[in-house]
Design a protein around this motif. Structure first.
Motif, short mmCIF file in Angstrom:
data_model
loop_
_atom_site.label_atom_id
_atom_site.label_comp_id
_atom_site.label_asym_id
_atom_site.label_seq_id
_atom_site.Cartn_x
_atom_site.Cartn_y
_atom_site.Cartn_z
N GLN A 7 0.82 -0.77 0.22
CA GLN A 7 0.11 -0.04 -0.10
C GLN A 7 1.35 1.40 -0.07
O GLN A 7 0.14 2.08 -0.76
CB GLN A 7 -0.75 0.02 1.56
CG GLN A 7 -2.33 -1.04 1.73
CD GLN A 7 -3.00 -0.44 -0.06
OE1 GLN A 7 -3.32 0.12 -0.45
NE2 GLN A 7 -3.54 -1.88 -0.05
N GLU A 32 2.44 1.45 -3.27
CA GLU A 32 1.54 2.43 -4.60
C GLU A 32 1.20 3.58 -4.13
O GLU A 32 1.53 4.29 -4.98
CB GLU A 32 0.38 1.26 -4.37
CG GLU A 32 -0.74 2.18 -4.78
CD GLU A 32 -0.93 1.50 -6.05
OE1 GLU A 32 0.04 0.79 -6.94
OE2 GLU A 32 -2.23 1.72 -7.02
N GLU A 88 -5.95 -0.31 8.29
CA GLU A 88 -6.26 -1.30 6.82
C GLU A 88 -7.45 -1.19 5.84
O GLU A 88 -7.68 -1.31 4.95
CB GLU A 88 -6.09 -2.87 7.52
CG GLU A 88 -5.30 -4.02 7.69
CD GLU A 88 -4.86 -4.57 9.09
OE1 GLU A 88 -6.74 -4.58 9.11
OE2 GLU A 88 -4.48 -5.11 9.44
N PRO A 98 -6.56 1.87 2.08
CA PRO A 98 -6.73 1.32 0.68
C PRO A 98 -7.50 2.17 -0.39
O PRO A 98 -7.68 2.49 -1.52
CB PRO A 98 -7.34 -0.36 0.59
CG PRO A 98 -6.73 -0.87 1.41
CD PRO A 98 -6.60 0.47 2.50
N ASN A 133 -5.66 5.16 -1.52
CA ASN A 133 -4.88 4.77 -2.87
C ASN A 133 -6.18 4.50 -3.62
O ASN A 133 -5.47 5.41 -4.92
CB ASN A 133 -4.35 3.42 -2.41
CG ASN A 133 -3.02 3.92 -1.80
OD1 ASN A 133 -2.63 4.82 -0.85
ND2 ASN A 133 -2.02 3.07 -1.14
#
Lengths: 193, 262
Positions: free
Chosen positions: A117, A120, B234, B238, B241
């Motif tokens: 992550q 990325e 967690e 994401p 992103n």
């Protein structure tokens, strides 16, 4: 000059440049309390300025003007449209930076990070920086054709709505995390006393 | 040549003097509590300077024994410097547990990679083996420090002014050593006198930076930051992103001309 001399000297120059850049340090260090503020900043701009930007970038207005108006006026309008596009690009960057700031705060407060992550995000940051500067350069040079600029208005409306919803959701969660962090901090201090 | 040797001796004495001042400051201001390994490194440095002086009186400056002694003591000093840099890294990032767990692995891997590569890039001459090893270590130290500061910037970490000054001093000296060793590698003995002088000068610059940074008492290391549940990272990261990716995709549309509408 041999290859190794060229290589090592070049490497040292690059390292020194990076060192100088890195030593400037973060302009404003942010703690957990900055999360909600960063989130409030994010997304608001698009809502406020969306109609004006859409109007400025609209195809029909410009075509009408190109047919009827004097050339000087058409040039001026083109300049102003470019200015609007540049301003919008800056707003996009602000938005991107707000998200990055939020991500780094969460990363700092987390006990474990996922390397994928993080990698990325780093890749996306580099990609954005590259694209942003290239587009900005093209816009400044007047090399971005009008059809490309027109995509901007569509981009704006779709993005704003999605971003707003997403950021609100994330904001609630991140603010909760920040609050939790503050309360943990408080309890640590109590324990120390 | 004799003049160069004289300047070198004077600068060597100045270096020892400033080294003593730095060590005194570390002890008198109790800054050794904040940087114990760095204090040890300075002690090793001073010990090397004194023993170097004694050895040169005994064996002569250009003897083989002196050459071996010089490089082996340099090895000890470089290891001490690497340990002091490790302490600096911990000092800057260890209170962010997650970030530190990721960063130290990246830093170690980078240092190893740089060391291996620069060792292979060296010329195959036995008399240059030690300068080549020294260059590899110094380059690794420089890379680690630059990466550390880049990580600190990337994660918006507020570093203490003393940490930044220490990093600056280490990096400047290491960068200079790399260039200096590279020139030695090329010009060998013709460059040896100047090589020593420039090495002393660059170390003097680092000593001055450190002395200035440690002139006042420092606060002990900041406590570890309170953490949030790992689930927060967690679930949120994401999504962030994904948003960043969406912004990137939108931005990339600037490049592509739109398909004609039907």
């Amino acid at each position: 000059m041999s290859f190794s001399m060229f290589f090592f000297t070049g490497l040292v120059v690059v390292l020194l440049l990076l060192l100088a850049w890195a030593l400037r340090g973060p302009a404003r260090p942010r703690g957990p309390e900055a999360v909600p503020n960063a989130l409030q900043e994010t997304g608001k701009r698009h809502v406020s300025f969306l109609p004006a930007i859409q109007q400025a970038l609209g195809k029909t207005d410009f075509e009408f003007l190109a047919q009827r108006g004097p050339k000087e006026l058409v040039r001026r309008v083109r300049r102003e449209r470019r200015h609007v596009a540049l301003t919008y690009l800056s707003a996009l960057r602000t938005e991107f930076e707000s998200l990055l700031r939020m991500a780094s705060i969460i990363a700092k407060l987390s006990p474990k990070l996922a390397a994928m992550q993080e990698f990325e995000r780093f890749r996306l940051t580099m990609e954005f920086a590259w694209r942003y500067s290239m587009i900005r350069l093209l816009l400044w040079a007047g090399l971005a054709p009008i059809p490309q600029l027109e995509d901007l208005s569509e981009l704006l409306s779709a993005l704003s709505v999605r971003m707003e919803t997403a950021v609100r959701e994330m904001g609630e969660r991140a603010a909760l995390a920040a609050k939790l962090a503050s309360s943990l901090n408080g309890s640590d201090m109590d324990a120390a006393l | 040549m004799q003049q160069l040797a004289h300047i070198q001796q004077v600068l060597w004495a100045v270096n020892v003097g400033i080294g003593i001042i730095l060590l005194t400051l570390l002890i008198a201001r109790e800054n050794y509590r904040v940087y114990p390994v760095f204090t040890g490194y300075n002690l090793v440095n001073l010990a090397q300077a004194v023993s170097f002086y004694i050895a040169s009186r005994r064996w002569g400056y250009t003897s083989r024994n002196m050459w071996l002694f010089g490089w082996s003591s340099q090895g000890v000093v470089t290891v001490a410097r690497a340990l002091a840099v490790t302490e600096l890294c911990r000092h800057m990032l260890a209170r962010y547990r997650g970030v530190w767990a990721l960063v130290w692995r990246v830093l170690c891997a980078s240092a190893l990679l740089v060391m291996v590569y620069s060792s292979f890039a060296a010329r195959r001459k036995w008399e240059l083996a030690l300068p080549a090893v020294d260059r590899s270590l110094e380059l690794s130290i420089a890379v680690v420090i630059v990466m550390l500061l880049l990580f600190a910037r990337y994660y918006d970490v507020l570093a203490m002014a003393s940490d930044r000054s220490l990093a600056l001093g280490f990096c400047l000296y290491s960068c200079f050593s790399v260039v200096n060793n590279t020139f030695l590698d090329r010009f060998l003995y013709r460059y040896a006198g100047l090589w020593n002088l420039l090495g002393i000068l660059s170390f003097l610059a680092s000593l001055l930076v450190w002395t200035w940074a440690l002139r006042n008492p420092l606060k002990e290391a900041l406590p570890e930051e309170p953490l949030v549940a790992s689930g927060v990272y967690e679930s949120v990261t994401p999504e962030i992103n994904a948003r960043l990716r969406a912004l990137n995709e939108k931005l990339s549309r600037f490049w592509k001309p739109r398909e004609p509408r039907r």
